[in-house]
Design a protein around this motif. Structure first.
Motif, PDB file in Angstrom:
ATOM      1  N   LYS A  44      37.408  70.388  30.969  1.00 27.50           N
ATOM      2  CA  LYS A  44      36.471  69.277  31.145  1.00 27.50           C
ATOM      3  C   LYS A  44      36.290  68.518  29.825  1.00 27.50           C
ATOM      4  N   ILE A  45      36.136  69.265  28.717  1.00 27.61           N
ATOM      5  CA  ILE A  45      35.952  68.613  27.412  1.00 27.61           C
ATOM      6  C   ILE A  45      37.201  67.847  27.003  1.00 27.61           C
ATOM      7  N   GLU A  46      38.386  68.444  27.241  1.00 29.90           N
ATOM      8  CA  GLU A  46      39.635  67.747  26.922  1.00 29.90           C
ATOM      9  C   GLU A  46      39.733  66.449  27.733  1.00 29.90           C
ATOM     10  N   ALA A  47      39.315  66.501  29.002  1.00 31.83           N
ATOM     11  CA  ALA A  47      39.366  65.318  29.864  1.00 31.83           C
ATOM     12  C   ALA A  47      38.388  64.247  29.397  1.00 31.83           C
ATOM     13  N   GLU A  48      37.211  64.668  28.956  1.00 32.30           N
ATOM     14  CA  GLU A  48      36.209  63.707  28.477  1.00 32.30           C
ATOM     15  C   GLU A  48      36.654  63.011  27.193  1.00 32.30           C
ATOM     16  N   ARG A  49      37.508  63.684  26.422  1.00 34.41           N
ATOM     17  CA  ARG A  49      37.971  63.097  25.165  1.00 34.41           C
ATOM     18  C   ARG A  49      38.866  61.888  25.395  1.00 34.41           C
ATOM     19  N   ILE A  50      39.735  61.963  26.398  1.00 38.17           N
ATOM     20  CA  ILE A  50      40.752  60.913  26.540  1.00 38.17           C
ATOM     21  C   ILE A  50      40.686  60.169  27.875  1.00 38.17           C
ATOM     22  N   GLY A  51      39.731  60.535  28.726  1.00 40.70           N
ATOM     23  CA  GLY A  51      39.614  59.852  30.014  1.00 40.70           C
ATOM     24  C   GLY A  51      39.123  58.418  29.877  1.00 40.70           C
TER      25      GLY A  51
ATOM     26  N   PHE B  40      29.758  59.200  39.286  1.00 43.85           N
ATOM     27  CA  PHE B  40      29.877  57.911  38.615  1.00 43.85           C
ATOM     28  C   PHE B  40      30.061  58.079  37.104  1.00 43.85           C
ATOM     29  N   SER B  41      29.652  59.223  36.576  1.00 42.30           N
ATOM     30  CA  SER B  41      29.598  59.402  35.120  1.00 42.30           C
ATOM     31  C   SER B  41      30.862  60.006  34.517  1.00 42.30           C
ATOM     32  N   GLY B  42      31.706  60.647  35.322  1.00 47.31           N
ATOM     33  CA  GLY B  42      32.894  61.308  34.786  1.00 47.31           C
ATOM     34  C   GLY B  42      33.930  60.329  34.269  1.00 47.31           C
ATOM     35  N   LYS B  43      34.677  60.753  33.261  1.00 46.62           N
ATOM     36  CA  LYS B  43      35.776  59.937  32.732  1.00 46.62           C
ATOM     37  C   LYS B  43      36.930  59.970  33.736  1.00 46.62           C
ATOM     38  N   LYS B  44      37.472  58.807  34.049  1.00 46.17           N
ATOM     39  CA  LYS B  44      38.510  58.722  35.071  1.00 46.17           C
ATOM     40  C   LYS B  44      39.866  59.132  34.505  1.00 46.17           C
ATOM     41  N   LEU B  45      40.656  59.827  35.355  1.00 42.91           N
ATOM     42  CA  LEU B  45      41.923  60.427  34.923  1.00 42.91           C
ATOM     43  C   LEU B  45      43.063  59.921  35.792  1.00 42.91           C
ATOM     44  N   ASN B  46      43.909  59.072  35.208  1.00 42.36           N
ATOM     45  CA  ASN B  46      45.102  58.655  35.938  1.00 42.36           C
ATOM     46  C   ASN B  46      46.233  59.647  35.678  1.00 42.36           C
ATOM     47  N   LYS B  47      47.392  59.402  36.266  1.00 47.82           N
ATOM     48  CA  LYS B  47      48.510  60.348  36.180  1.00 47.82           C
ATOM     49  C   LYS B  47      48.943  60.589  34.730  1.00 47.82           C
ATOM     50  N   GLU B  48      49.023  59.525  33.941  1.00 48.18           N
ATOM     51  CA  GLU B  48      49.445  59.664  32.538  1.00 48.18           C
ATOM     52  C   GLU B  48      48.457  60.490  31.738  1.00 48.18           C
ATOM     53  N   ILE B  49      47.172  60.256  31.950  1.00 47.67           N
ATOM     54  CA  ILE B  49      46.145  61.004  31.217  1.00 47.67           C
ATOM     55  C   ILE B  49      46.161  62.470  31.636  1.00 47.67           C
ATOM     56  N   ILE B  50      46.326  62.721  32.934  1.00 46.26           N
ATOM     57  CA  ILE B  50      46.376  64.107  33.419  1.00 46.26           C
ATOM     58  C   ILE B  50      47.520  64.873  32.758  1.00 46.26           C
ATOM     59  N   GLN B  51      48.680  64.239  32.661  1.00 42.67           N
ATOM     60  CA  GLN B  51      49.822  64.906  32.028  1.00 42.67           C
ATOM     61  C   GLN B  51      49.516  65.242  30.570  1.00 42.67           C
TER      62      GLN B  51
ATOM     63  N   LEU C 164      44.839  69.132  39.326  1.00 44.57           N
ATOM     64  CA  LEU C 164      45.597  68.317  38.367  1.00 44.57           C
ATOM     65  C   LEU C 164      47.033  68.119  38.849  1.00 44.57           C
ATOM     66  N   LYS C 165      47.610  69.186  39.382  1.00 44.34           N
ATOM     67  CA  LYS C 165      48.983  69.095  39.894  1.00 44.34           C
ATOM     68  C   LYS C 165      49.071  68.128  41.076  1.00 44.34           C
ATOM     69  N   ALA C 166      48.110  68.181  41.961  1.00 39.92           N
ATOM     70  CA  ALA C 166      48.119  67.319  43.140  1.00 39.92           C
ATOM     71  C   ALA C 166      48.046  65.845  42.769  1.00 39.92           C
ATOM     72  N   ASN C 167      47.468  65.551  41.603  1.00 38.24           N
ATOM     73  CA  ASN C 167      47.297  64.166  41.192  1.00 38.24           C
ATOM     74  C   ASN C 167      48.273  63.724  40.097  1.00 38.24           C
ATOM     75  N   SER C 168      49.214  64.599  39.765  1.00 38.40           N
ATOM     76  CA  SER C 168      50.174  64.220  38.720  1.00 38.40           C
ATOM     77  C   SER C 168      51.593  64.715  38.998  1.00 38.40           C
ATOM     78  N   GLY C 169      51.724  65.770  39.817  1.00 43.64           N
ATOM     79  CA  GLY C 169      53.035  66.358  40.078  1.00 43.64           C
ATOM     80  C   GLY C 169      53.479  67.337  39.005  1.00 43.64           C
ATOM     81  N   ILE C 170      52.657  67.508  37.965  1.00 42.82           N
ATOM     82  CA  ILE C 170      53.047  68.377  36.856  1.00 42.82           C
ATOM     83  C   ILE C 170      52.617  69.803  37.140  1.00 42.82           C
ATOM     84  N   ASN C 171      53.401  70.775  36.663  1.00 42.73           N
ATOM     85  CA  ASN C 171      53.101  72.178  36.899  1.00 42.73           C
ATOM     86  C   ASN C 171      53.304  72.954  35.598  1.00 42.73           C
TER      87      ASN C 171
END
Length: 322
Positions: free
Chosen positions: A13-20, A33-44, A89-96
Motif C-alpha cells: 500500500k505504501i509503495e503504491a501511494e508513493r507512485i500512484g 475516492f482517496s486512494g492513489k490510482k494505479l494503471n498497468k505501468e504503475i502496477i508493473q 495486481l496480476k489481474a490488472n497488469s498481466g504480470i506475475n
C-alpha cells in the motif's frame, strides 16, 4: 483501474501511494475516492519494486523473485494478504512472480573458487599459486605522497593521544575481515562517509576522526580495478568471487590469507569495496594498510576531530516475507 486503497499489505500500500496517480475519481474496484490510482505501468513498477527489489538477499545482493508472465506464484508461500494483493495486481497488469535462478558466478562460484575450496587447507605453496593467479586479474594502485586518508575511532580511551589512531596493539586486536593478531591491519578510506558507515556506530557513541596524509607512495593491490580483458569465459570472472568474499561475513579466513599473500608480495595494502556501497548510492572503497603505518612513518597524522552524526535519512524498500 484499481487504487492503493484496494491493497491489504501495508508495504504494498505504501509503495503504491508513493507512485500512484492522485485524483478524486472513484476507484472502480473498492469505490474509494482517496486512494492513489494505479494503471498497468504503475502496477508493473510496484510489483517490480516490492517483489523483486524487496526480496534482494543481504548476503549475495540478489533477488529471490523475478517478474514473469508464467503461472508460478502458487508455488511461492506468500502470506494470505500478499497473495490476495498479487492476484489483484496480476489481474490488472498481466504480470506475475517466479523464483529467480541466479547464475553460479553471481553466487561467487568460479573455476578458481572451486580449486581454492579443494586445496584451501593443504600446503601453503599450492594455495599461493592460486592466489597469485587471482591477483593477476586485478590492477595495482599507487597512493601518491600526500594522499588524504580518513580513519574513525569509536569511544577511544584517550583521543588526544596520537597512538590511539594507529593500528591497535596486538593484545587488543580482534579478528576481522583481513586481520588477525599475526597480520595487524590499519583500516581507512579516502571517503569520509564510508568510514562512518564502516564503524557501525550508534548515536550514543563518541566518534573521533583522524585525518592522515601519506608520507611516501604506497603500492596497493586494488581488488576493485579488474582486468576484464583477461577473461576467457564466464567462469573466469574472478571479480564475482572477490565480491562474494568481501560482501559477506562467511569467509574471513580466506580474506586473511589474501592479505598475508599480498603483504608477502610487497604490497603496502589492499583496496576493496565497502560493504555499504549497496546503500550509499555509489561504489566506495576501503583501504587496508599492513602493520602500523603511523609508527612506521608511512602516514602522518594531520588532525583529529570529534565527529557527531547530525542527521540520518533512510530510503526504504518494502518486500514480501520470505
Amino acid at each position: 483501474m484499481i487504487c492503493s486503497d484496494c491493497l491489504i499489505n501495508e508495504g504494498l500500500k505504501i509503495e503504491a501511494e508513493r507512485i500512484g496517480i492522485r485524483n478524486n475519481n472513484q476507484c472502480t474496484n473498492c469505490n474509494s475516492f482517496s486512494g492513489k490510482k494505479l494503471n498497468k505501468e504503475i502496477i508493473q513498477k510496484i510489483v517490480d519494486r516490492f517483489f523483486r527489489q524487496g526480496s534482494i538477499d543481504n548476503d549475495y545482493h540478489l533477488p529471490i523473485y523475478q517478474l514473469s508472465f508464467v503461472e508460478y506464484e502458487e508455488m511461492i508461500p506468500f502470506t494470505e494478504e500478499t497473495r490476495a494483493d498479487l492476484k489483484l495486481l496480476k489481474a490488472n497488469s498481466g504480470i506475475n512472480i517466479a523464483y529467480h535462478s541466479p547464475r553460479l558466478t553471481d553466487l561467487g562460484y568460479t573455476d578458481i573458487s572451486a580449486e581454492i575450496e579443494i586445496i584451501e587447507h593443504e600446503a601453503k605453496e599450492k594455495l599461493n599459486v592460486l592466489i597469485d593467479r587471482l591477483f593477476s586479474k586485478f590492477k595495482d594502485k599507487t597512493l601518491n605522497t600526500n594522499t588524504k586518508l580518513f580513519r574513525i575511532r569509536v569511544n577511544p580511551n584517550s583521543p588526544r593521544t596520537n597512538a590511539e589512531f594507529d593500528t591497535p596493539p596486538k593484545e587488543y586486536i580482534r579478528e576481522g575481515r583481513l586481520n588477525n593478531k599475526e597480520t595487524p591491519i590499519f583500516y581507512c578510506s579516502e571517503d569520509l562517509n564510508t568510514c562512518v558507515h564502516e564503524v557501525k556506530s550508534t548515536v550514543y557513541d563518541n566518534l573521533y576522526l583522524a585525518t592522515f596524509k601519506t608520507k611516501q607512495p604506497l603500492k596497493i593491490l586494488s581488488l576493485i580495478d579488474y582486468n576484464k580483458e583477461l577473461d576467457l569465459h564466464e567462469m573466469e570472472n574472478y571479480i564475482s568471487y572477490i565480491s562474494y568474499l568481501f560482501r559477506t561475513d562467511l569467509d574471513y579466513n580466506m580474506c586473511q590469507k589474501l592479505a598475508i599473500r599480498a603483504k608477502e608480495r610487497g604490497y603496502d595494502g589492499i583496496e576493496y569495496y565497502s560493504f555499504f556501497s549497496k546503500v550509499i548510492g555509489d561504489r566506495k572503497s576501503n583501504i587496508a594498510l599492513f602493520g602500523y603505518p603511523m609508527k612506521d612513518g608511512i602516514l602522518s597524522l594531520k588532525s583529529v576531530n570529534r565527529l557527531r552524526i547530525e542527521k540520518i535519512d533512510y530510503k526504504l524498500n518494502f518486500g514480501p516475507v520470505q
